[in-house]
Structure formats: C-alpha cells, structure tokens
Scaffold this motif. Structure first.
Motif, PDB file in Angstrom:
ATOM      1  N   LEU A 170       1.001  -1.248   0.014  1.00 17.82           N
ATOM      2  CA  LEU A 170      -0.004  -0.073  -0.043  1.00 17.82           C
ATOM      3  C   LEU A 170       0.871   1.323   0.073  1.00 17.82           C
ATOM      4  O   LEU A 170       0.414   2.162  -0.763  1.00 17.82           O
ATOM      5  CB  LEU A 170      -1.018   0.112   1.123  1.00 17.82           C
ATOM      6  N   ASP A 171       2.071   1.298   0.939  1.00 18.38           N
ATOM      7  CA  ASP A 171       2.582   2.425   0.895  1.00 18.38           C
ATOM      8  C   ASP A 171       3.205   2.861  -0.389  1.00 18.38           C
ATOM      9  O   ASP A 171       3.394   3.809  -1.020  1.00 18.38           O
ATOM     10  CB  ASP A 171       3.830   2.117   1.833  1.00 18.38           C
ATOM     11  N   ARG A 174       0.712   4.021  -2.696  1.00 23.90           N
ATOM     12  CA  ARG A 174       0.326   5.408  -2.596  1.00 23.90           C
ATOM     13  C   ARG A 174       1.226   6.246  -3.293  1.00 23.90           C
ATOM     14  O   ARG A 174       0.862   7.718  -3.498  1.00 23.90           O
ATOM     15  CB  ARG A 174      -0.051   5.726  -1.040  1.00 23.90           C
ATOM     16  N   TYR A 204     -11.393   0.649  -2.673  1.00 18.37           N
ATOM     17  CA  TYR A 204     -10.726   0.659  -1.493  1.00 18.37           C
ATOM     18  C   TYR A 204      -9.415   1.163  -1.650  1.00 18.37           C
ATOM     19  O   TYR A 204      -8.830   1.881  -0.628  1.00 18.37           O
ATOM     20  CB  TYR A 204     -10.543  -0.942  -1.137  1.00 18.37           C
ATOM     21  N   LEU A 205      -8.714   0.862  -2.859  1.00 17.48           N
ATOM     22  CA  LEU A 205      -7.299   1.486  -3.095  1.00 17.48           C
ATOM     23  C   LEU A 205      -7.439   3.141  -3.127  1.00 17.48           C
ATOM     24  O   LEU A 205      -6.726   3.888  -2.700  1.00 17.48           O
ATOM     25  CB  LEU A 205      -6.794   1.180  -4.413  1.00 17.48           C
ATOM     26  N   ARG A 207      -9.592   5.164  -1.546  1.00 21.88           N
ATOM     27  CA  ARG A 207      -9.745   5.678  -0.353  1.00 21.88           C
ATOM     28  C   ARG A 207      -8.162   5.738   0.402  1.00 21.88           C
ATOM     29  O   ARG A 207      -8.349   6.325   1.396  1.00 21.88           O
ATOM     30  CB  ARG A 207     -10.666   4.651   0.652  1.00 21.88           C
ATOM     31  N   HIS A 208      -7.288   4.779   0.000  1.00 22.66           N
ATOM     32  CA  HIS A 208      -6.002   5.085   0.565  1.00 22.66           C
ATOM     33  C   HIS A 208      -5.109   6.045   0.070  1.00 22.66           C
ATOM     34  O   HIS A 208      -3.936   6.117  -0.095  1.00 22.66           O
ATOM     35  CB  HIS A 208      -5.373   3.773   0.705  1.00 22.66           C
TER      36      HIS A 208
END
Length: 274
Positions: A170-171, A174, A204-205, A207-208
């Motif tokens: 995820l990091d 982003r 989902y992605l 929202r990140h």
C-alpha cells in the motif's frame, strides 16, 4: 506498510551486484538492510567418505567467512544501516533459515544473481513466501529496481493472496503516479469478482489515496501470465504486484500456474505475497 527493513540473500559464490542494487534501494527509501550470506552445506556422508566431507565443510566455511568480510566492507562503504548474518545450512533447511530471517523484515528482495541459482532461488522463495507472512520482490536481470516506482500494475483476481499483496504494498501504491488494477477474464457475480469486477478493489485503493485505473483484459486463449506480462510492458509498468500460489504448491508444481510461470521468466520486477 512502509518498507523500513529490507532483507536480501547473498550467496558466497556470487558477486556483489545484487548487494549493491539492494543497498541502493535502501538508500532510496532510508530503510535498514539485513543481509544473509549463505553457503549450502553438503549432506552428511554415507559410508567411508567422512574425511572428504569434513574437508569440504572446512573449505566452505572458510569461503563463507571471507565472503562475509567482503560484504561487511561493502556495507560500510555504502553508508547504509545494516546487519549481517552468515549461515551454513544443508539444502533441505535453506527455506527455514530464510523464512525465519524474513519475519524480521518488511520485504525480502531477491536480485538477478541469486535468481540465476535455481536451488537458492527455489528455497529462498519458498522460505520467504510461506514462512514469513511478508512480501517478496523478485528483480530479474536487466530490470530497473525501485521501491518507489512511478507506475505499478496490480494483478487482481479477488483471492486472499491478491488482497494480501495489495495490503503489503500500500505504501508503494500510494506513492506511485499511476496504478493499474489488471483483471484477466474477470467473472461477474457476488461469488466471483462482484457486479462490476475490480470496482470494489479500486474503491478500496482510492480511499487510501491511490491513483487507480482498472483494466479488464480478455485472455483470448493466451496464458494469463503472458497477458499480464505483455500488458505490464505495454503500460510501462515498473513493478507488477500479485498474489502468489492461489492454488496449492503441489497443484502448481504438477499443472503449472500463473505464479510458477511468472517466477520462471519474470518480465519485470515482481512483488509477490501470500
């Protein structure tokens, strides 16, 4: 999850290219580098060959210590935060050694030199994927390596392995300028990939804070691994994120599979998780 500790595996019989590459990755992300220098030990002798076995072990251990000293010097000159481990296990226990060390890292990076050794490649992958709960980054020969890529493709099939791969990266996602969620032959339905395949994962992605695009591709009879690899090249992806071994390892070995095909001939750096 940010990659604050990076593990890499170095053979005592290979050069320094992998180590220099991973050191650069750690410098790029201000991560700590954990290095395992290893030599596979010969199996215990059967019959009257103990003398030769002891002599081989002495030679191996001497080579291992010399290699570890050289690696230590290289790490010092690279000015990265690092720790160094030397191990001399028999081949059947290599995966256990790698898996135990990988639990104390955020990601294991395997470079081209290690991937060129089929035994070490198989054992390092098995240990890191199945015994650590952490992702693995495979970097094939000729590929540009980065833990901060601008363009990332994510192979999405709605399985738990793909979900874990996304969560593990995820990091990275982003920070990327473009992330493409790639579905091959998607199946509609709540028991499959939803009413609009890929939409739930994309939301989902998003929202990140991930800048996400959904690509739904037909395989047209081509192997899924080839479709994913070709699309990654066409979209100039720098990394492909994917779940590993959606089927059992036995089934993958007997019948093949996307994971096996990707591992055998990775078209670009692969970030894999289970």
């Amino acid at each position: 999850m940010p990659f604050k500790t990076v593990l890499t595996i170095v053979s005592s019989h290979r050069g320094d290219d992998d180590l220099k590459m991973v050191s650069t990755l750690c410098d790029e992300t201000e991560a700590h580098l954990s290095v395992v220098v290893l030599t596979p030990a010969p199996p215990p002798p059967i019959g009257h060959h103990a003398i030769g076995w002891f002599e081989q072990r002495e030679r191996d251990e001497h080579t291992l210590q010399r290699r570890a000293a050289a690696v230590s010097d290289l790490l010092t000159s690279a000015a990265v935060s690092a720790d160094l481990w030397t191990v001399y296990p028999e081949v059947p226990y290599l995966d256990d050694v790698v898996g135990r060390r990988a639990r104390y890292a955020d990601i294991t990076v395997l470079g081209p030199e290690l991937l060129s050794d089929e035994t070490l490649k198989a054992k390092a992958l098995e240990g890191a994927l199945f015994s650590s709960g952490k992702p693995v980054l495979l970097i094939p020969a000729g590929a540009k390596a980065s833990l901060k890529p601008k363009r990332v493709n994510v192979a999405w099939d709605s399985r738990v392995e793909a979900s874990n791969a996304v969560a593990s990266s995820l990091d990275m996602l982003r920070m990327a300028e473009e992330v493409r969620l790639v579905l091959v032959d998607p199946v509609q339905g709540e028991g499959a990939q939803g009413a609009e395949p890929g939409a739930d994962a994309a939301a989902y992605l998003a929202r990140h804070g991930v800048k996400i695009v959904v690509d739904r591709l037909p395989s047209q009879g081509q192997p899924i691994a080839e479709v994913l690899g070709r699309h990654a090249v066409d979209t100039a992806a720098e990394v492909l994120v994917m779940g590993a071994y959606g089927h059992s390892r036995l089934r993958e070995r007997l019948f093949g599979g996307v994971t096996r095909s990707m591992i055998e001939t990775p078209p670009l750096p692969l970030l894999m998780a289970r």
